[in-house]
Write an enzyme that holds these catalytic residues in place. Structure first.
Site, PDB file in Angstrom:
ATOM      1  N   ARG A   4      -3.389   8.394 -10.057  1.00 54.63           N
ATOM      2  CA  ARG A   4      -3.505   7.446  -8.749  1.00 54.63           C
ATOM      3  C   ARG A   4      -4.750   6.980  -8.311  1.00 54.63           C
ATOM      4  O   ARG A   4      -5.380   6.126  -8.673  1.00 54.63           O
ATOM      5  CB  ARG A   4      -2.521   7.660  -7.945  1.00 54.63           C
ATOM      6  CG  ARG A   4      -1.255   6.838  -8.166  1.00 54.63           C
ATOM      7  CD  ARG A   4      -0.299   7.146  -6.830  1.00 54.63           C
ATOM      8  NE  ARG A   4       0.840   6.082  -7.081  1.00 54.63           N
ATOM      9  CZ  ARG A   4       1.861   6.071  -6.206  1.00 54.63           C
ATOM     10  NH1 ARG A   4       1.731   6.695  -5.327  1.00 54.63           N
ATOM     11  NH2 ARG A   4       2.727   5.117  -6.334  1.00 54.63           N
ATOM     12  N   HIS A  50       1.561  -1.979 -14.704  1.00 57.23           N
ATOM     13  CA  HIS A  50       1.502  -1.146 -13.358  1.00 57.23           C
ATOM     14  C   HIS A  50       2.419  -1.552 -12.323  1.00 57.23           C
ATOM     15  O   HIS A  50       2.410  -2.326 -11.789  1.00 57.23           O
ATOM     16  CB  HIS A  50      -0.159  -1.607 -12.742  1.00 57.23           C
ATOM     17  CG  HIS A  50      -0.487  -0.744 -11.724  1.00 57.23           C
ATOM     18  ND1 HIS A  50      -0.967   0.416 -11.814  1.00 57.23           N
ATOM     19  CD2 HIS A  50      -0.569  -0.780 -10.238  1.00 57.23           C
ATOM     20  CE1 HIS A  50      -1.300   0.961 -10.735  1.00 57.23           C
ATOM     21  NE2 HIS A  50      -0.997   0.266  -9.787  1.00 57.23           N
ATOM     22  N   TYR A  94      -4.842 -18.791  -4.334  1.00 60.76           N
ATOM     23  CA  TYR A  94      -6.033 -19.658  -4.181  1.00 60.76           C
ATOM     24  C   TYR A  94      -7.416 -19.116  -5.061  1.00 60.76           C
ATOM     25  O   TYR A  94      -8.157 -20.233  -5.565  1.00 60.76           O
ATOM     26  CB  TYR A  94      -6.452 -19.728  -2.917  1.00 60.76           C
ATOM     27  CG  TYR A  94      -5.231 -20.297  -1.937  1.00 60.76           C
ATOM     28  CD1 TYR A  94      -4.750 -21.486  -2.067  1.00 60.76           C
ATOM     29  CD2 TYR A  94      -4.556 -19.419  -1.005  1.00 60.76           C
ATOM     30  CE1 TYR A  94      -3.930 -21.977  -1.284  1.00 60.76           C
ATOM     31  CE2 TYR A  94      -3.830 -19.899  -0.128  1.00 60.76           C
ATOM     32  CZ  TYR A  94      -3.269 -21.423  -0.559  1.00 60.76           C
ATOM     33  OH  TYR A  94      -2.369 -21.790   0.422  1.00 60.76           O
TER      34      TYR A  94
END
Length: 327
Positions: A4, A50, A94
């Site tokens: 992690r 993931h 975007y």
């Protein structure tokens, strides 16, 4: 902890970063190809490798595109990827991105799962293979640093200059018994992307020797004359200092920063001593901050606190192993 928040000493990446770059490589988003929407990359990475929240994947992707956070960016972003004033990036629908040429060096010559050049493992539902490590053809852990909080341990590795770090690795290959003092003539210290000064004393040597230490970072300033008044001009800030938050506490200050760099101007009264004011600012604002070096990385399958020479020796050992396997 291992899978992690702590980066691997060999390629300098956490699993989420490795998976993002590998997903981008699979989508052929190389430096000479057109940009692609970030939402597409995040979706691919989530669905294949993931299984966590989309914001955690996009957050990691954005950070890899921010020149003020990375020693050398790995993602070439197009659109609003946030700024040093603490404004966040635009939504992933975007923004667009692709790999930088340097990120392609991390993924170079990896081959496919059948070649077994690097270690491959199954993804979360055993339907696909993903690399457990990538080739990492430059010392990414030192160049881009890392910060992460895990369970019971944390890491905070400063960024370094790319050319110096490579020269350091080459010097180590030439002489594996090189002393830290000689290595520090090549890698003189961290190199933060926002500039500023490092007040280097015994602490820097201690940090490189033991993997832990505390550095003082200070903004780069100079004093200009304007008529009979003096101006204190801030040119560079310490790493990870939010510019707009820093400037909020001072009444007459002009933020003249533009695309060419940072420039914040403080006007000083006629009879005041600018040096005394600057000393006060260093003492009571974020113009001077401390950086707690804590170089923890996954080495040999478990988290270890590593000195500078340890990191380089693990890296060089891995490169040697990689080249033999590739050959």
């Amino acid at each position: 902890n291992v899978s992690r928040a702590i980066p691997d000493v060999r390629d300098g990446m956490k699993p989420v970063q490795r998976r993002i770059l590998y997903s981008m490589g699979e989508l052929n988003l190389f430096a000479d190809k057109p940009y692609r929407k970030c939402a597409r990359i995040v979706g691919d990475c989530l669905g294949k490798y993931h299984p966590h929240g989309d914001s955690s994947v996009y957050g990691a992707l954005v950070r890899m595109a921010q020149a003020f956070n990375m020693g050398a960016t790995l993602v070439d972003g197009q659109g609003n990827f946030g700024d040093i004033d603490g404004n966040g990036a635009a939504a992933m629908r975007y923004t667009e991105c692709r790999l930088t040429p340097l990120a392609m060096e991390l993924l170079k010559d990896m081959g496919n799962p059948d070649d077994e050049i690097v270690r491959w493992g199954c993804n979360f539902d055993d339907t696909l293979k993903e690399p457990e490590i990538v080739p990492g053809r430059f010392p990414n852990l030192l160049v881009n640093g890392a910060s992460g909080i895990a369970v019971g341990l944390a890491t905070n590795i400063p960024t370094h200059n790319l050319a110096e770090t490579i020269d350091g690795a080459v010097a180590y290959i030439d002489n594996p018994r090189i002393k830290l003092a000689d290595m520090m003539k090549i890698i003189k210290g961290p190199d933060f992307p926002t500039g500023g000064y490092i007040i280097a004393d015994e602490e820097l040597k201690k940090a490189y020797e033991t993997g832990r230490g505390k550095l003082i970072l200070r903004a780069k300033t100079h004093i200009e004359a304007e008529g009979d008044k003096r101006l204190i001009v801030i040119d560079e800030l310490p790493h990870q200092v939010n510019k707009s938050a820093l400037l909020r506490g001072i009444s007459d200050i002009a933020d003249e920063s533009d695309r060419n760099g940072i420039r914040a101007v403080i006007k000083v009264k006629k009879d005041a001593d600018p040096m005394a004011i600057l000393a006060l600012l260093f003492k009571s604002t974020n113009l001077s901050t401390s950086f707690g070096v804590n170089m923890v990385a996954i080495a040999g399958g478990k988290p270890k606190t590593l000195g500078l020479l340890d990191i380089i020796s693990y890296y060089v050992g891995y490169q040697r192993e990689f080249i033999v396997k590739r050959t």
